[in-house]
Motif scaffolding. Sequence first.
Motif, PDB file in Angstrom:
ATOM      1  N   VAL A  77      47.354  42.439  74.907  1.00 45.94           N
ATOM      2  CA  VAL A  77      47.632  41.742  73.649  1.00 45.94           C
ATOM      3  C   VAL A  77      47.400  40.234  73.797  1.00 45.94           C
ATOM      4  CG1 VAL A  77      49.425  41.211  71.938  1.00 45.94           C
ATOM      5  CG2 VAL A  77      49.199  43.535  72.835  1.00 45.94           C
ATOM      6  N   GLY A  78      47.773  39.664  74.924  1.00 46.72           N
ATOM      7  CA  GLY A  78      47.537  38.233  75.141  1.00 46.72           C
ATOM      8  C   GLY A  78      46.065  37.890  75.087  1.00 46.72           C
ATOM      9  N   ALA A  79      45.227  38.723  75.680  1.00 44.72           N
ATOM     10  CA  ALA A  79      43.776  38.484  75.653  1.00 44.72           C
ATOM     11  C   ALA A  79      43.243  38.591  74.229  1.00 44.72           C
ATOM     12  CB  ALA A  79      43.063  39.472  76.576  1.00 44.72           C
ATOM     13  N   ALA A 122      52.557  34.104  77.991  1.00 44.00           N
ATOM     14  CA  ALA A 122      52.929  34.936  79.145  1.00 44.00           C
ATOM     15  C   ALA A 122      53.578  36.244  78.683  1.00 44.00           C
ATOM     16  CB  ALA A 122      53.874  34.174  80.073  1.00 44.00           C
ATOM     17  N   VAL A 123      54.393  36.179  77.639  1.00 43.48           N
ATOM     18  CA  VAL A 123      55.004  37.400  77.104  1.00 43.48           C
ATOM     19  C   VAL A 123      53.908  38.319  76.574  1.00 43.48           C
ATOM     20  CG1 VAL A 123      56.468  38.333  75.260  1.00 43.48           C
ATOM     21  CG2 VAL A 123      57.251  36.384  76.610  1.00 43.48           C
ATOM     22  N   GLY A 126      51.940  40.208  79.109  1.00 43.48           N
ATOM     23  CA  GLY A 126      52.641  41.327  79.728  1.00 43.48           C
ATOM     24  C   GLY A 126      52.691  42.572  78.852  1.00 43.48           C
ATOM     25  N   VAL A 127      51.982  42.549  77.725  1.00 41.91           N
ATOM     26  CA  VAL A 127      52.031  43.657  76.770  1.00 41.91           C
ATOM     27  C   VAL A 127      50.634  44.213  76.542  1.00 41.91           C
ATOM     28  CG1 VAL A 127      52.636  44.288  74.388  1.00 41.91           C
ATOM     29  CG2 VAL A 127      54.007  42.595  75.602  1.00 41.91           C
ATOM     30  N   THR A 128      50.538  45.538  76.535  1.00 42.01           N
ATOM     31  CA  THR A 128      49.276  46.192  76.197  1.00 42.01           C
ATOM     32  C   THR A 128      49.397  46.822  74.818  1.00 42.01           C
ATOM     33  OG1 THR A 128      49.839  48.379  77.068  1.00 42.01           O
ATOM     34  CG2 THR A 128      48.893  46.772  78.638  1.00 42.01           C
ATOM     35  N   LEU A 129      48.273  47.219  74.294  1.00 48.38           N
ATOM     36  CA  LEU A 129      48.266  47.902  72.998  1.00 48.38           C
ATOM     37  C   LEU A 129      49.115  49.172  73.057  1.00 48.38           C
ATOM     38  CD1 LEU A 129      47.075  47.719  70.165  1.00 48.38           C
ATOM     39  CD2 LEU A 129      45.072  48.932  71.010  1.00 48.38           C
TER      40      LEU A 129
END
Length: 167
Positions: A77-79, A122-123, A126-129
């Motif tokens: 998600v960050g990307a 950063a949060v 650390g999260v994927t779809l």
Amino acid sequence: MRLTQWTDYTLRVLMYCAACQGREQPVTISEVAQSHGISRSHLTKIVQELAAQGLLETTRGRGGGMRLMKPAHDINVGAVVRSTETDFHLVECFDPRTNQCCLGSHCHLHGVLAQAMRAFLAVLDGVTLADLDTPQPLWPPTGSPVAALISLHPLRTPRQPPPQGDA
């Protein structure tokens, strides 16, 4: 910080496709547009960009649509947010080209906001779809919560612009 509508809709398209993984027929832009009440033409541009980034596979014509090109747990998600947001300058001093702030090196706000932005990203890093579609304790123990919401909400018509008042 407020994410742009482009990023919001991008994440919605990806989440919808993730929730529909394993479905025989691909997801269509019209389906997502109706479900979320979003302009089909706006979503078309977003889907084209996601396909160019290698996140969606698209097929034209009868029986066409879109699918995730890689597993949801491989989409960060960050990307995605970094690729869709164009401005991470929270305040004027974040952009040295246009900074006119007279406080300069005497102000500690820049450092605090920069730290907050790093923590925010950063949060998201650390999260994927797949994490966005993980059942939460209040959800039924089986099935995808996003898929459940998609099936609970009837298809809506795209959002209408607010009425213009007489000037």
